[in-house]
Design a protein around this motif. Structure first.
Motif, short mmCIF file in Angstrom:
data_model
loop_
_atom_site.label_atom_id
_atom_site.label_comp_id
_atom_site.label_asym_id
_atom_site.label_seq_id
_atom_site.Cartn_x
_atom_site.Cartn_y
_atom_site.Cartn_z
N PHE A 115 6.14 0.81 -12.18
CA PHE A 115 5.16 1.87 -12.05
C PHE A 115 5.06 2.67 -13.35
O PHE A 115 5.96 2.62 -14.19
CB PHE A 115 5.54 2.80 -10.88
N ASN A 163 0.24 4.69 -9.82
CA ASN A 163 -0.30 3.53 -10.51
C ASN A 163 0.80 2.67 -11.12
O ASN A 163 1.89 3.15 -11.43
CB ASN A 163 -1.26 3.96 -11.61
N THR A 164 0.46 1.41 -11.31
CA THR A 164 1.42 0.45 -11.86
C THR A 164 1.20 0.26 -13.35
O THR A 164 0.08 0.39 -13.86
CB THR A 164 1.31 -0.91 -11.16
N LYS A 218 -6.24 -1.99 -5.44
CA LYS A 218 -4.97 -2.08 -6.16
C LYS A 218 -3.94 -2.88 -5.36
O LYS A 218 -3.15 -3.64 -5.92
CB LYS A 218 -4.44 -0.68 -6.46
N THR A 219 -3.95 -2.70 -4.03
CA THR A 219 -3.07 -3.52 -3.18
C THR A 219 -3.47 -4.98 -3.25
O THR A 219 -2.61 -5.87 -3.33
CB THR A 219 -3.12 -3.01 -1.73
N GLU A 234 -8.44 2.40 -3.84
CA GLU A 234 -7.00 2.33 -3.61
C GLU A 234 -6.60 0.97 -3.05
O GLU A 234 -5.59 0.38 -3.46
CB GLU A 234 -6.58 3.44 -2.64
N LEU A 262 2.30 2.00 -3.45
CA LEU A 262 1.29 2.61 -4.31
C LEU A 262 1.00 4.05 -3.87
O LEU A 262 0.81 4.94 -4.71
CB LEU A 262 0.00 1.79 -4.28
N HIS A 263 0.97 4.28 -2.58
CA HIS A 263 0.71 5.61 -2.04
C HIS A 263 1.82 6.58 -2.43
O HIS A 263 1.56 7.75 -2.73
CB HIS A 263 0.60 5.50 -0.52
N ASP A 318 0.83 -1.20 0.00
CA ASP A 318 0.00 0.00 0.00
C ASP A 318 0.87 1.26 0.00
O ASP A 318 0.58 2.22 -0.72
CB ASP A 318 -0.93 0.02 1.21
#
Length: 324
Positions: free
Chosen positions: A226, A199-200, A313-314, A310, A194-195, A191
């Motif tokens: 990313f 985005n990947t 995504k994790t 969000e 990503l934070h 997380d």
């Protein structure tokens, strides 16, 4: 509404210190009810923590008119069911990480929140801790220049002190937890990636059960590209020998490096071969800063500190690293 009255579903070990007491310590918040399927343990928790009501049935807590919002702290298997039930009852939900047992379950939870227009926040609480906020500010300030890549290692022996103890060791039951210790610890780390980095573009991983002692994989590697072309590489192994523990994340930039543990209290900032150590006090209740943000969000005073979208995504990273 100017004050949130909370009910906890799943008042087990994780709520004893990490989260439970914080609901009475943040502004405009109080804990009024708890639930656990074992009535004796639910009553004991309520007595020790000064909570007025206890239940042994989640539906009864959700339907209690005095409960404004629900914190779900059960094992991941129950997250979807209880979250959907609370949302359908019009009660905002703060649900523990990982959000669900897999990404598909998490997507169903998000869809229901959108369907009913009820707020849903996921407990990726490290986002709001001072140490990780400082790392984000260092990155925003380009303190180590343009970010190149990230290396993460989480190496632990079979017996470790990083996870809350549970009587039935459910974290090693993939039907209940989604996987092994990787699914319990890696959500914190992924997380944050990503934070911090957005985005990947692509990701993949390898997971194996090397020891064969449990019905879960105990070695996982993961790679992320990313959209900004930052590259992440992580390795999680939970069967190294005693004394070989490692908990380190290293962010390399064009001008230096930021090194820090996920379960520690200091940052090492290296610029031009000179290292500065930034130290942080341990938090009594590690979720308290996040809970304060959640209360503000539920009272329409702030943005969602971690949305379902969000957290999905994790979950997709967890699945992508471990699904065969």
């Amino acid at each position: 509404m100017k004050h949130i009255k909370w009910g906890i579903i799943g008042c087990g070990d994780v709520t004893e210190v990490k989260s439970g007491p914080a609901f009475n310590k943040v502004p405009n918040s109080s804990l009024v009810a708890v639930m656990r399927r074992d009535a004796i343990k639910a009553a004991d928790y309520a007595r020790r923590h000064g909570v007025a009501k206890w239940y042994d049935n989640a539906t009864d807590l959700i339907n209690d008119p005095e409960v404004d919002a629900v914190y779900i702290a059960t094992p991941p298997l129950q997250h979807e069911e209880y979250t959907i039930q609370a949302l359908a009852a019009g009660k905002p939900v703060y649900v523990e990480k990982p959000m669900a047992i897999n990404a598909e379950a998490a997507k169903r939870m998000a869809a229901v929140a959108n369907q009913y227009g009820v707020k849903l926040t996921v407990a990726h609480y490290r986002r709001e801790q001072p140490l990780f906020l400082k790392i984000r500010s260092l990155l925003a300030e380009h303190s180590i220049g343009d970010i190149r890549f990230v290396n993460l290692k989480m190496l632990q022996p079979k017996q470790n002190d990083l996870i809350a103890k549970a009587e039935d060791n459910w974290r090693l039951n993939p039907a209940v937890a989604g996987g092994g210790l990787f699914h319990d610890l890696a959500p914190h780390q992924l997380d944050l990636m990503l934070h911090y980095f957005g985005n990947t573009k692509s990701f993949h991983g390898i997971s194996v059960n090397q020891s064969g002692e449990e019905n879960v994989d105990d070695l996982v590697t993961g790679h992320i590209l990313f959209e900004n072309d930052i590259v992440f590489t992580g390795v999680w192994c939970f069967t190294v020998s005693n004394g070989m523990n490692e908990d380190i994340c290293e962010i390399y930039g064009s001008k230096g490096k930021i090194s820090f543990p996920m379960f520690g209290h200091e940052i090492n900032l290296t610029i031009k071969e000179k290292t500065e150590t930034l130290k942080f006090e341990a938090l009594q209740h590690v979720e308290q800063p996040m809970i304060e943000k959640v209360v503000s969000y539920f009272l329409d005073q702030a943005e969602n500190p971690c949305s379902a979208e969000e957290a999905i995504k994790t979950m997709e990273l967890l699945d992508g690293f471990t699904l065969k």
